[in-house]
Write a protein that holds these residues in place. Structure first.
Motif: not given
Length: 566
Positions: A100-107, A347-351, A561-566
């Motif tokens: 939740v905190f560091f992965g996909t951040r989905l519930p 990137y969220a899936i990779n993370r 695995f890092v967000c691409k949206d600056e």
């Protein structure tokens, strides 16, 4: 009309229409939620809903050490089994919070995966249980006094296999899978997850169909018929003092209310001797269990000795890890849809897969040697409660860790009658299957090609695992090739409906001739783009710590695995 005249801002008009439909569909889902992924209930409500999510994952998680015990030769050793149980909940809580905190951040809840049972059974065939043992005091016992060595073997192989998820997530291989996975494959993977669990629901429900169906009816009435009924609840607001708030508690707490009502009913029927000893719906013996249980137990790394590895064990665990990756890919999309989140970006899936690997490594370090994966049962609960808040799952993860350290609390909730759990399963697994089917909205269902792929992969995804599991329990096991490690590998692959059905669907969808429109790729990708090109995508999926580092060191954005949206 000129070609440029058929475009709006350089985009074909058909594309704009598709994007609008994707945006409308997404907003409709979000509006139907009380708390979407980026909104949080009050602290008290978050705790209550988190406890409800904990109850949903309790049943299948509690069953893991019970099912695993015979393979570890500790079937009659309640103390050893209790240690495995506490360790499994500790691992589940840690893995859930990490995701939740560091992965996909989905519930999404992370806990033990049943796919690893076949792996454990295959590994332990080289170490069969004996009829009797002698402990250190020279006394005859009916369990292996050195059972920790068996657990250590599972732990070491799991830790080694979990490095596969580090590679898939860290190097972006999990995201690359999405280039060949379309709506048809996702439909089959998610639907087979729900449908393949029919036997689990039936096994629990059939022990008392009256209690199970009563649970189903209560959940249905509260979550659907009474979903718009509001009841007054006293609340306290800072700066405003005490007051009354009208809330849809029937739908929000439909599961926990149903469990409480049916549990009380079981207690009454037990006290009146309607349910005799041995009845699965009976609550008799709870006080004795609580008295015999220890108050505290704290799982820790190395509690079962130094982890060990073997080639065959690693191969089996590797297959289990792959099954977990495929299952989680489907769960990520299902959870995002139900929680009102944009479809997860690459990137969220990779993370997510990377952090799932961390969870499996922790499971090998602390737990019973059973890897973790996303829990589809809890994803289905979001549809009933209309709450997709991350805060709820955080509370649930804290519950797992705290209760893992309190032996008596675990015993209390382990007394939940199994028919009630079966009733929950019927509702949850049905919703999961329906969520998978809903992905077909993007696919041309008038196409004979698509109908063929869906039908064949869905049927084989259910039939082959069913046959495999039946063959594995026969004395003349037809999967016996003379190599136990290879048998374990084949058993894991063939007994997983997600692997069988998803692989067949993916292969046929990418090899049989068909246009992108026919396969649903055009609508699916455009709908994804329509929703994902919003600030909300960054709000939901960007990880704050990594985002802070990426702002200071922009080169980090090249990591998959890092967000691409600056």
């Amino acid at each position: 009309m000129s070609e440029e005249g058929e475009r709006t801002n350089g985009i074909p008009m058909e594309t704009n229409a598709t994007e609008e439909m994707g945006e409308e569909d997404y907003m409709r889902i979000r509006k139907g939620l009380k708390y979407p992924v980026d909104k949080n209930p009050s602290i008290g409500m978050s705790i209550l809903l988190g406890f409800q999510q904990y109850l949903i994952m309790f049943g299948p998680t509690f069953a893991i050490p019970i099912i695993l015990a015979p393979n570890l030769c500790i079937k009659d050793n309640s103390i050893a089994t209790g240690k495995l149980l506490n360790s499994m909940f500790m691992v589940s809580g840690i893995s859930t919070l990490l995701q939740v905190f560091f992965g996909t951040r989905l519930p999404i809840i992370q806990s033990g995966s049943y796919v690893y049972f076949a792996v454990a059974a295959g590994i332990m065939t080289n170490y069969p249980c004996e009829d009797s043992y002698v402990n250190e005091d020279g006394e005859a016992v009916n369990y292996d006094p050195n059972w920790e060595d068996r657990v250590a073997l599972l732990q070491g192989n799991l830790m080694l296999a979990s490095l596969t998820q580090f590679v898939f997530g860290g190097f972006g291989l999990a995201g690359l899978l999405l280039k060949i996975i379309g709506p048809i494959t996702i439909t089959i993977v998610i639907s087979v997850i729900g449908l393949s669990l029919i036997d689990v629901a039936i096994d629990s429900s059939s022990q008392n169909w009256g209690i199970s169906l009563g649970t189903v009816i209560l959940i249905t009435v509260l979550s659907e018929y009474l979903k718009n009924v509001k009841i007054p609840v006293p609340v306290y607001r800072r700066g405003e003092g005490c007051g009354i708030s009208w809330l849809n508690l029937f739908s929000t707490l439909s599961i926990i209310i149903s469990i409480a009502i049916m549990w009380i009913l079981c207690a009454i029927l037990t006290a009146s001797n309607v349910f005799e000893d041995g009845n699965p719906a009976s609550t008799r013996g709870l006080s004795e269990k609580l008295e015999a249980a220890n108050w505290f137990y704290f799982p820790y790394p190395g509690q079962f000795g130094m982890p060990k590895v073997s080639l065959g064990g690693f191969i089996g665990m590797f297959a289990g890890v792959l099954a977990g990756i495929i299952e989680s890919l489907g769960d990520y999309y299902a959870c995002a849809k139900l929680a009102g989140a944009p479809p997860p970006p690459t990137y969220a899936i990779n993370r997510g897969i990377l952090l799932e690997g961390v969870g499996c490594f922790v499971a090998g370090l602390v737990g019973p040697g059973v890897g973790v994966t996303s829990y589809t049962e809890n994803v289905g609960a979001i549809s009933l409660t209309k709450v997709g808040s991350r805060a709820v799952i955080v509370c649930s993860g804290v519950f797992m860790i705290v209760i893992a350290c309190i032996g008596k609390v675990g015993v209390l909730f382990s007394s939940l009658p199994e028919p009630i759990i079966g009733g929950m399963y019927i509702v949850m697994f049905g919703i999961i299957g329906a969520v998978g089917i809903s992905n077909l909205q993007f696919v041309d269902l008038t196409s004979s090609r698509n109908i063929f792929i869906i039908g064949l992969s869905l049927y084989l995804g259910l039939a082959i695992p069913s046959w495999t599991n039946a063959e594995l329990v026969k004395a003349d096991n037809s999967l016996d090739t003379g190599n136990d490690e290879f048998d374990a590998l084949v058993a894991v692959i063939l007994s997983s409906g997600m692997i069988v059905g998803g692989s067949i669907a993916c292969f046929l969808d990418n090899t049989l001739p068909g246009t992108d429109e026919e396969r649903g790729l055009t609508s699916y990708r455009l709908a994804t783009k329509a929703v994902s090109n919003k600030e909300l995508r960054k709000k939901v999926y960007s990880e704050p710590l990594m985002e802070m580092l990426a702002k200071r060191f922009p080169v980090l954005r090249k990591l998959p695995f890092v967000c691409k949206d600056e």
